[in-house]
Scaffold this active site. Structure first.
Site, PDB file in Angstrom:
ATOM      1  CB  SER A  75      -9.561   3.068   9.419  1.00 12.13           C
ATOM      2  OG  SER A  75     -10.201   2.760   8.222  1.00 12.13           O
ATOM      3  CB  SER A 131       0.610   5.192   7.875  1.00 11.48           C
ATOM      4  OG  SER A 131       0.343   3.926   8.404  1.00 11.48           O
ATOM      5  CD  GLU A 174      -1.681   0.009   3.520  1.00  9.59           C
ATOM      6  OE1 GLU A 174      -2.359   1.048   3.534  1.00  9.59           O
ATOM      7  OE2 GLU A 174      -1.899  -0.961   4.278  1.00  9.59           O
ATOM      8  NE  ARG A 233       2.940   2.734   9.489  1.00  9.61           N
ATOM      9  CZ  ARG A 233       2.732   2.830  10.800  1.00  9.61           C
ATOM     10  NH1 ARG A 233       3.745   2.681  11.644  1.00  9.61           N
ATOM     11  NH2 ARG A 233       1.530   3.088  11.283  1.00  9.61           N
TER      12      ARG A 233
HETATM   13  P1  ADP Z   1      -9.097   3.154   4.861  1.00  9.14           P
HETATM   14  O1  ADP Z   1      -8.217   2.734   3.737  1.00  9.14           O
HETATM   15  O2  ADP Z   1      -8.597   2.784   6.205  1.00  9.14           O
HETATM   16  O3  ADP Z   1     -10.528   2.771   4.635  1.00  9.14           O
HETATM   17  P2  ADP Z   1      -9.577   5.933   3.958  1.00  9.14           P
HETATM   18  O4  ADP Z   1      -8.438   6.774   3.492  1.00  9.14           O
HETATM   19  O5  ADP Z   1     -10.510   5.433   2.917  1.00  9.14           O
HETATM   20  O6  ADP Z   1      -8.992   4.757   4.872  1.00  9.14           O
HETATM   21  O7  ADP Z   1     -10.343   6.787   5.045  1.00  9.14           O
HETATM   22  C1  ADP Z   1     -11.361   6.260   5.861  1.00  9.14           C
HETATM   23  C2  ADP Z   1     -11.911   7.383   6.704  1.00  9.14           C
HETATM   24  O8  ADP Z   1     -12.459   8.381   5.857  1.00  9.14           O
HETATM   25  C3  ADP Z   1     -13.044   6.985   7.618  1.00  9.14           C
HETATM   26  O9  ADP Z   1     -12.546   6.512   8.843  1.00  9.14           O
HETATM   27  C4  ADP Z   1     -13.805   8.286   7.789  1.00  9.14           C
HETATM   28  O10 ADP Z   1     -13.227   9.074   8.812  1.00  9.14           O
HETATM   29  C5  ADP Z   1     -13.556   9.011   6.481  1.00  9.14           C
HETATM   30  N1  ADP Z   1     -14.649   8.972   5.491  1.00  9.14           N
HETATM   31  C6  ADP Z   1     -14.820   9.880   4.491  1.00  9.14           C
HETATM   32  N2  ADP Z   1     -15.883   9.595   3.752  1.00  9.14           N
HETATM   33  C7  ADP Z   1     -16.442   8.476   4.267  1.00  9.14           C
HETATM   34  C8  ADP Z   1     -17.588   7.691   3.926  1.00  9.14           C
HETATM   35  N3  ADP Z   1     -18.396   8.019   2.906  1.00  9.14           N
HETATM   36  N4  ADP Z   1     -17.831   6.587   4.678  1.00  9.14           N
HETATM   37  C9  ADP Z   1     -17.034   6.246   5.694  1.00  9.14           C
HETATM   38  N5  ADP Z   1     -15.955   6.955   6.070  1.00  9.14           N
HETATM   39  C10 ADP Z   1     -15.643   8.058   5.373  1.00  9.14           C
END
Ligand code: ADP
Length: 362
Positions: free
Chosen positions: A186, A189, A135, A201
């Site tokens: 979520s 990093s 990633e 990292r």
């Molecule tokens: P991951 O790869 O861990 O899923 P992202 O970069 O996609 O990480 O970011 C996830 C975060 O983005 C969520 O924890 C929330 O804070 C935010 N977020 C933005 N838009 C949304 C959405 N439509 N649904 C859920 N979370 C969202």
């Protein structure tokens, strides 16, 4: 092989803890012969993806992010950006199957933890193989690629310490190294990036976008990220947080701490009286401020440690979230006495998905 090149739609997927990001490359330079020889299911999928902006109940295409005249592996085309909650993966696979994707897509480039977690489901449900990529490699490849195509990709918030003057401005990121990359998904990093291929990292925190949304749902009863951000926009965090002036009656001048600085996040909430007066909006705002300032503070310490002065913040936590971006811009500027700069990218949440698509070699 040529046949594959003609018929295979091109997908890059970043399957994260909260959101799955799907990038689709639509070749636009096909000859008439190529189009004539295309099987129906390929044509149908392309139409389905490019004519709609919502898929099923929870899939969305971010049409404002679409990139045209992109070259990938010698083909010219358009990049489309689609997202859906990772919790809907079963439905996504069922939809892909019902659209006939299992018949002609053999390989999907994938990154993120879900590339491992769901690998067997892809194989079993839609007969697709995942070409898996790291990633962070993907993130950096995607960042360089997107920035090279989109002159307006990188931006900053000018005058972050003055609300009335603070606005979004383009930033020329053509000479980026070194920089600190802070990916707020979520979880969070932080990478120190010294050249296109050299990075490490350096830190992270589990208090990230998932924490903001989780706590906000608990505290306010909201159900979506959009709702949480909307609540926060009209809330007042000083009804929730204890400030320096609540403790000192003003500034703590000896150490240069202004009265309106947060001394204790949520520090007012041990008081029954204050709790009875607080609104959902205030709680949402305080949650956003708490999580964002904590990330800003860790990022700044990492930047100092690595002797870096530009910090690029990405990840979907920053989606439709100017409050958090301005706070980060403010915190970087204020605490570094203007020596550090917070930068942001338009395709903030999609860099990993783009980057893994680019790494594919047949
Ligand atoms: P991951 O790869 O861990 O899923 P992202 O970069 O996609 O990480 O970011 C996830 C975060 O983005 C969520 O924890 C929330 O804070 C935010 N977020 C933005 N838009 C949304 C959405 N439509 N649904 C859920 N979370 C969202």
């Amino acid at each position: 092989n040529d046949i594959m090149d003609i018929t295979m739609p091109w997908f890059g997927m970043d399957i994260g803890g909260s959101l799955s990001k799907l990038v689709y490359f639509e070749p636009k330079d096909s000859t008439k012969a190529e189009l004539d020889s295309e099987v129906d299911s390929v044509r149908n999928i392309r139409k389905y993806l490019t004519k709609n902006s919502a898929y099923g109940k929870t899939g969305h295409r971010d049409t404002h992010l679409q990139l045209n005249d992109i070259f990938i592996r010698g083909r010219r085309g358009t990049l489309h950006f689609i997202r859906f909650p990772t919790s809907e993966m079963k439905n996504f696979l069922a939809l892909a199957k019902s659209k006939g994707m299992a018949n002609f897509v053999t390989t999907v480039c994938a990154t993120g933890g879900g590339a491992y977690k769901f690998e067997n489901d892809f194989q079993r449900e839609v007969n697709m193989k995942l070409a898996k990529y790291d990633e962070f490699d993907s993130l950096l490849k995607g960042l360089q690629f997107v920035d090279s195509y989109n002159r307006k990709e990188c931006y900053y918030w000018s005058n972050p310490t003055d609300e009335s003057l603070c606005k979004k401005e383009e930033y020329d990121f053509s000479n980026p190294y070194p920089f600190l990359l802070v990916n707020i998904g979520s979880g969070v990093s932080m990478l120190a990036v010294n050249s296109p291929s050299s990075f490490k990292r350096v830190s992270g925190t589990s208090l990230g976008g998932g924490t903001f949304l989780g706590l906000c749902c608990l505290l306010t009863g909201c159900n979506t990220f959009e709702e949480a951000i909307e609540l926060a926009a009209s809330g007042d965090s000083t009804r929730v947080d204890k400030l320096v002036r609540d403790i000192y009656g003003g500034d703590y001048a000896r150490f240069g701490l202004p009265g309106d600085l947060v001394a204790s996040s949520f520090g007012h909430m041990n008081s029954r009286d204050k709790r009875s007066k607080v609104k959902r909006e205030d709680l949402a705002r305080a949650t956003l401020v708490t999580i964002t300032n904590n990330i800003g503070s860790i990022a700044r310490m990492c930047a100092i440690q690595e002797k870096i002065d530009r910090v690029v913040f990405i990840g979907n936590f920053l989606r439709v979230n100017p409050i958090a971006m301005k706070l980060l811009a403010y915190a970087m500027d204020y605490w570094s006495k203007g020596t550090m700069k917070a930068l942001f990218l338009e395709h903030e949440g999609y860099l990993g998905a783009v980057g893994c698509l680019l790494q594919y070699h047949q």
